[in-house]
Scaffold this active site. Structure first.
Site, PDB file in Angstrom:
ATOM      1  N   TYR A  75       5.732  -5.217  16.899  1.00  0.00           N
ATOM      2  CA  TYR A  75       5.914  -4.223  15.799  1.00  0.00           C
ATOM      3  C   TYR A  75       6.294  -3.187  16.354  1.00  0.00           C
ATOM      4  O   TYR A  75       7.283  -2.442  15.777  1.00  0.00           O
ATOM      5  CB  TYR A  75       4.238  -3.947  15.402  1.00  0.00           C
ATOM      6  CG  TYR A  75       4.263  -3.225  14.132  1.00  0.00           C
ATOM      7  CD1 TYR A  75       4.269  -3.778  12.872  1.00  0.00           C
ATOM      8  CD2 TYR A  75       3.816  -1.937  14.426  1.00  0.00           C
ATOM      9  CE1 TYR A  75       3.977  -2.735  11.693  1.00  0.00           C
ATOM     10  CE2 TYR A  75       3.648  -0.959  13.115  1.00  0.00           C
ATOM     11  CZ  TYR A  75       3.981  -1.726  11.856  1.00  0.00           C
ATOM     12  OH  TYR A  75       3.671  -0.603  10.946  1.00  0.00           O
ATOM     13  N   GLY A 108       1.424   7.507  10.545  1.00  0.00           N
ATOM     14  CA  GLY A 108       0.213   7.309  11.391  1.00  0.00           C
ATOM     15  C   GLY A 108      -0.444   6.140  10.864  1.00  0.00           C
ATOM     16  O   GLY A 108       0.011   5.194  10.151  1.00  0.00           O
ATOM     17  N   TYR A 109      -1.762   5.935  10.764  1.00  0.00           N
ATOM     18  CA  TYR A 109      -2.687   4.935  10.601  1.00  0.00           C
ATOM     19  C   TYR A 109      -2.803   5.526   8.958  1.00  0.00           C
ATOM     20  O   TYR A 109      -3.307   6.438   8.549  1.00  0.00           O
ATOM     21  CB  TYR A 109      -3.842   4.690  11.281  1.00  0.00           C
ATOM     22  CG  TYR A 109      -3.724   4.199  12.313  1.00  0.00           C
ATOM     23  CD1 TYR A 109      -3.903   2.597  12.242  1.00  0.00           C
ATOM     24  CD2 TYR A 109      -2.952   4.680  13.534  1.00  0.00           C
ATOM     25  CE1 TYR A 109      -3.712   1.995  13.491  1.00  0.00           C
ATOM     26  CE2 TYR A 109      -2.645   3.871  14.605  1.00  0.00           C
ATOM     27  CZ  TYR A 109      -3.206   2.421  14.525  1.00  0.00           C
ATOM     28  OH  TYR A 109      -2.619   1.888  15.631  1.00  0.00           O
ATOM     29  N   GLY A 142       0.749  -1.297   0.008  1.00  0.00           N
ATOM     30  CA  GLY A 142       0.028  -0.237   0.033  1.00  0.00           C
ATOM     31  C   GLY A 142       0.719   1.348  -0.062  1.00  0.00           C
ATOM     32  O   GLY A 142       0.616   1.955  -0.941  1.00  0.00           O
ATOM     33  N   GLN A 172       1.924   0.728  21.096  1.00  0.00           N
ATOM     34  CA  GLN A 172       0.552   0.482  20.797  1.00  0.00           C
ATOM     35  C   GLN A 172      -0.017  -0.974  21.373  1.00  0.00           C
ATOM     36  O   GLN A 172       0.847  -2.028  21.380  1.00  0.00           O
ATOM     37  CB  GLN A 172       0.440   0.129  19.204  1.00  0.00           C
ATOM     38  CG  GLN A 172      -1.193  -0.187  18.841  1.00  0.00           C
ATOM     39  CD  GLN A 172      -2.324   0.708  19.289  1.00  0.00           C
ATOM     40  OE1 GLN A 172      -2.020   1.894  19.184  1.00  0.00           O
ATOM     41  NE2 GLN A 172      -3.248   0.310  19.665  1.00  0.00           N
ATOM     42  N   PHE A 173      -1.040  -0.850  22.155  1.00  0.00           N
ATOM     43  CA  PHE A 173      -1.654  -2.153  22.676  1.00  0.00           C
ATOM     44  C   PHE A 173      -1.835  -3.186  21.445  1.00  0.00           C
ATOM     45  O   PHE A 173      -2.284  -3.007  20.309  1.00  0.00           O
ATOM     46  CB  PHE A 173      -3.271  -1.809  23.075  1.00  0.00           C
ATOM     47  CG  PHE A 173      -3.760  -2.858  23.769  1.00  0.00           C
ATOM     48  CD1 PHE A 173      -4.045  -2.855  25.388  1.00  0.00           C
ATOM     49  CD2 PHE A 173      -4.656  -3.883  23.165  1.00  0.00           C
ATOM     50  CE1 PHE A 173      -4.673  -3.684  25.629  1.00  0.00           C
ATOM     51  CE2 PHE A 173      -5.415  -4.632  23.641  1.00  0.00           C
ATOM     52  CZ  PHE A 173      -5.262  -4.690  24.864  1.00  0.00           C
ATOM     53  N   THR A 193       2.540  -6.862  10.005  1.00  0.00           N
ATOM     54  CA  THR A 193       1.829  -6.960  11.572  1.00  0.00           C
ATOM     55  C   THR A 193       1.526  -8.600  11.776  1.00  0.00           C
ATOM     56  O   THR A 193       1.087  -9.441  11.075  1.00  0.00           O
ATOM     57  CB  THR A 193       0.611  -6.233  11.484  1.00  0.00           C
ATOM     58  OG1 THR A 193      -0.184  -6.436  10.732  1.00  0.00           O
ATOM     59  CG2 THR A 193       1.043  -4.596  11.509  1.00  0.00           C
ATOM     60  N   ALA A 228       9.329  -2.635   3.587  1.00  0.00           N
ATOM     61  CA  ALA A 228       8.864  -3.743   3.864  1.00  0.00           C
ATOM     62  C   ALA A 228       8.189  -4.165   5.239  1.00  0.00           C
ATOM     63  O   ALA A 228       8.955  -3.897   6.177  1.00  0.00           O
ATOM     64  CB  ALA A 228       9.752  -4.988   3.168  1.00  0.00           C
ATOM     65  N   GLY A 229       7.207  -4.635   5.530  1.00  0.00           N
ATOM     66  CA  GLY A 229       6.739  -4.580   6.644  1.00  0.00           C
ATOM     67  C   GLY A 229       5.344  -5.544   7.106  1.00  0.00           C
ATOM     68  O   GLY A 229       4.873  -5.569   6.164  1.00  0.00           O
TER      69      GLY A 229
HETATM   70  N1  CAA Z   1      -5.510   0.344  25.731  1.00  0.00           N
HETATM   71  C1  CAA Z   1      -6.050  -0.353  26.796  1.00  0.00           C
HETATM   72  N2  CAA Z   1      -6.894  -1.565  26.818  1.00  0.00           N
HETATM   73  C2  CAA Z   1      -7.355  -1.886  25.486  1.00  0.00           C
HETATM   74  C3  CAA Z   1      -7.051  -1.278  24.355  1.00  0.00           C
HETATM   75  C4  CAA Z   1      -5.956  -0.167  24.535  1.00  0.00           C
HETATM   76  N3  CAA Z   1      -5.369   0.603  23.396  1.00  0.00           N
HETATM   77  N4  CAA Z   1      -7.435  -1.905  23.525  1.00  0.00           N
HETATM   78  C5  CAA Z   1      -8.087  -2.838  23.829  1.00  0.00           C
HETATM   79  N5  CAA Z   1      -8.228  -2.794  25.278  1.00  0.00           N
HETATM   80  C6  CAA Z   1      -8.850  -3.870  26.230  1.00  0.00           C
HETATM   81  C7  CAA Z   1     -10.274  -4.126  25.756  1.00  0.00           C
HETATM   82  O1  CAA Z   1     -11.109  -3.102  26.309  1.00  0.00           O
HETATM   83  C8  CAA Z   1     -10.517  -5.455  26.200  1.00  0.00           C
HETATM   84  O2  CAA Z   1     -10.814  -5.267  27.606  1.00  0.00           O
HETATM   85  P1  CAA Z   1     -11.688  -6.063  28.393  1.00  0.00           P
HETATM   86  O3  CAA Z   1     -11.342  -7.648  28.316  1.00  0.00           O
HETATM   87  O4  CAA Z   1     -11.923  -5.662  29.699  1.00  0.00           O
HETATM   88  O5  CAA Z   1     -13.202  -6.181  27.579  1.00  0.00           O
HETATM   89  C9  CAA Z   1      -9.166  -6.133  26.276  1.00  0.00           C
HETATM   90  O6  CAA Z   1      -8.222  -5.231  26.354  1.00  0.00           O
HETATM   91  C10 CAA Z   1      -8.922  -7.094  25.025  1.00  0.00           C
HETATM   92  O7  CAA Z   1      -9.086  -6.351  23.977  1.00  0.00           O
HETATM   93  P2  CAA Z   1      -9.707  -6.620  22.304  1.00  0.00           P
HETATM   94  O8  CAA Z   1     -11.085  -6.994  22.618  1.00  0.00           O
HETATM   95  O9  CAA Z   1      -9.199  -5.721  21.370  1.00  0.00           O
HETATM   96  O10 CAA Z   1      -8.777  -8.134  22.523  1.00  0.00           O
HETATM   97  P3  CAA Z   1      -8.542  -9.070  21.219  1.00  0.00           P
HETATM   98  O11 CAA Z   1      -7.637 -10.224  21.930  1.00  0.00           O
HETATM   99  O12 CAA Z   1      -9.814  -9.493  20.679  1.00  0.00           O
HETATM  100  O13 CAA Z   1      -7.573  -8.375  20.312  1.00  0.00           O
HETATM  101  C11 CAA Z   1      -5.966  -7.124  19.160  1.00  0.00           C
HETATM  102  C12 CAA Z   1      -6.427  -8.162  20.324  1.00  0.00           C
HETATM  103  C13 CAA Z   1      -5.752  -8.272  17.973  1.00  0.00           C
HETATM  104  C14 CAA Z   1      -4.244  -6.917  19.404  1.00  0.00           C
HETATM  105  C15 CAA Z   1      -6.728  -5.795  19.027  1.00  0.00           C
HETATM  106  O14 CAA Z   1      -6.831  -5.255  20.346  1.00  0.00           O
HETATM  107  C16 CAA Z   1      -6.167  -4.871  18.008  1.00  0.00           C
HETATM  108  O15 CAA Z   1      -6.244  -5.039  16.821  1.00  0.00           O
HETATM  109  N6  CAA Z   1      -5.682  -3.858  18.356  1.00  0.00           N
HETATM  110  C17 CAA Z   1      -5.074  -2.803  17.336  1.00  0.00           C
HETATM  111  C18 CAA Z   1      -3.570  -3.038  17.203  1.00  0.00           C
HETATM  112  C19 CAA Z   1      -3.484  -1.889  16.260  1.00  0.00           C
HETATM  113  O16 CAA Z   1      -3.388  -0.680  16.412  1.00  0.00           O
HETATM  114  N7  CAA Z   1      -2.652  -2.760  14.966  1.00  0.00           N
HETATM  115  C20 CAA Z   1      -2.359  -1.541  14.049  1.00  0.00           C
HETATM  116  C21 CAA Z   1      -2.426  -2.154  12.688  1.00  0.00           C
HETATM  117  S1  CAA Z   1      -1.858  -1.044  11.319  1.00  0.00           S
HETATM  118  C22 CAA Z   1      -0.249  -0.811  11.593  1.00  0.00           C
HETATM  119  O17 CAA Z   1       0.307  -1.307  12.559  1.00  0.00           O
HETATM  120  C23 CAA Z   1       0.179   0.192  10.708  1.00  0.00           C
HETATM  121  C24 CAA Z   1       0.884   1.290  11.682  1.00  0.00           C
HETATM  122  O18 CAA Z   1       1.924   1.372  11.622  1.00  0.00           O
HETATM  123  C25 CAA Z   1       0.076   2.169  12.307  1.00  0.00           C
END
Ligand code: CAA
Length: 249
Positions: A156, A187-188, A16, A150-151, A95, A92-93
């Protein structure tokens, strides 16, 4: 001011952000080589047809940049074909998002190998030649998540933060020979990578971005084009954020 025609190699060049970088560098007059992974042959063939239809001077280079040996072979072939590489964009990257509690060794290693070790594997092949010629531009595509964590992205975030550590160290070694090394931290961005996130997670992230939208890939490519240009000759070791205000420091 017109610049000499330079060769630019973009790893992950058919992805992308990579595609937008290749398009922009080609429009700016570079001869562009897009690297792609051996598993992406079909996409790469279609990609090349699309770029040629746009009238761009681009070609392809297959290679697994997570492997030192394959990077060496791939870069060797590019240099044999085009004579040199003046601009390297390490883009190249992948997740493998998981909360750390659930993260397995394979997910950690895949991300470190593709996102961080690739930077060593490819840059190492080109570094000596850039120093000898007294010109080079290395641009590492990191992420806002390497700057702030990042959570769900321990792997990554570690790899992306590591890329900028590499940038700052190597920038000092290249500076006296006009080889600049910089990081761009998007960013995103609207790509397949962010589309792969769960809809609710993506929406919640977008609502936290001051600009309330994701970036277009071309908005990232503009920063890379500037760093690759002669106008950016005095910028080295920098980390340029392109994140809609998501993280400021
Ligand atoms: N901070 C604190 N708590 C968080 C949180 C956050 N940012 N995000 C989720 N939580 C909490 C939730 O509220 C949930 O709490 P409860 O159990 O009390 O309900 C718990 O953590 C579990 O969260 P999920 O339901 O999301 O857990 P999951 O196991 O289904 O999914 C995950 C985990 C796949 C990591 C998902 O949270 C996710 O996709 N997160 C986003 C990761 C992200 O930003 N990736 C970026 C991809 S794009 C990229 O990387 C390009 C770039 O450079 C920007």
């Amino acid at each position: 001011m017109a610049q000499p025609t330079r060769v630019a190699l973009v790893t992950g060049g058919i992805g992308g952000i990579g595609t937008a970088i290749c398009q922009r560098l080609a429009k700016d007059g570079h001869r562009v080589v897009a690297n792609y992974h051996p598993s992406e042959q079909e996409q790469a063939d279609a990609w090349l047809v699309a770029r040629q239809a746009e009238g761009l001077d681009v070609s392809l280079a297959v290679g697994d940049v997570s492997s030192f040996a394959d990077s060496q072979r791939m870069v060797g072939e590019v240099v044999e074909r085009l004579g040199t590489v003046d601009v390297l964009v390490n883009c190249a990257g992948i997740t493998r998002d998981k909360t750390f509690k659930r993260m397995e060794q394979a997910q950690w290693e895949a991300v470190i190998n593709v996102n961080l070790n690739s930077v060593f594997n490819v840059t190492r092949q080109l570094w000596d030649g850039m120093l000898e010629r007294g010109f080079g531009r290395i641009i590492n595509i990191s992420s806002v998540n390497g700057q702030r964590g990042q959570f769900g992205q321990a792997n990554y975030s570690a790899a992306k933060a590591g890329m900028h550590g590499f940038t700052m160290a190597v920038a000092q070694e290249g500076a006296a020979r006009n080889v600049t090394v910089n990081t761009v931290s998007p960013g995103y961005v609207e790509t397949a990578m962010t589309l792969a996130m769960r809809d609710d997670v993506r929406e919640s992230i977008i609502s936290g971005i001051p600009m309330r939208r994701m970036a277009q890939p071309a908005e990232i490519a503009a920063a890379i084009a500037f760093l690759a240009s002669d106008e950016a000759a005095y910028i080295t070791g920098a980390n340029i954020p392109v994140n809609g205000g998501l993280f400021m420091h």
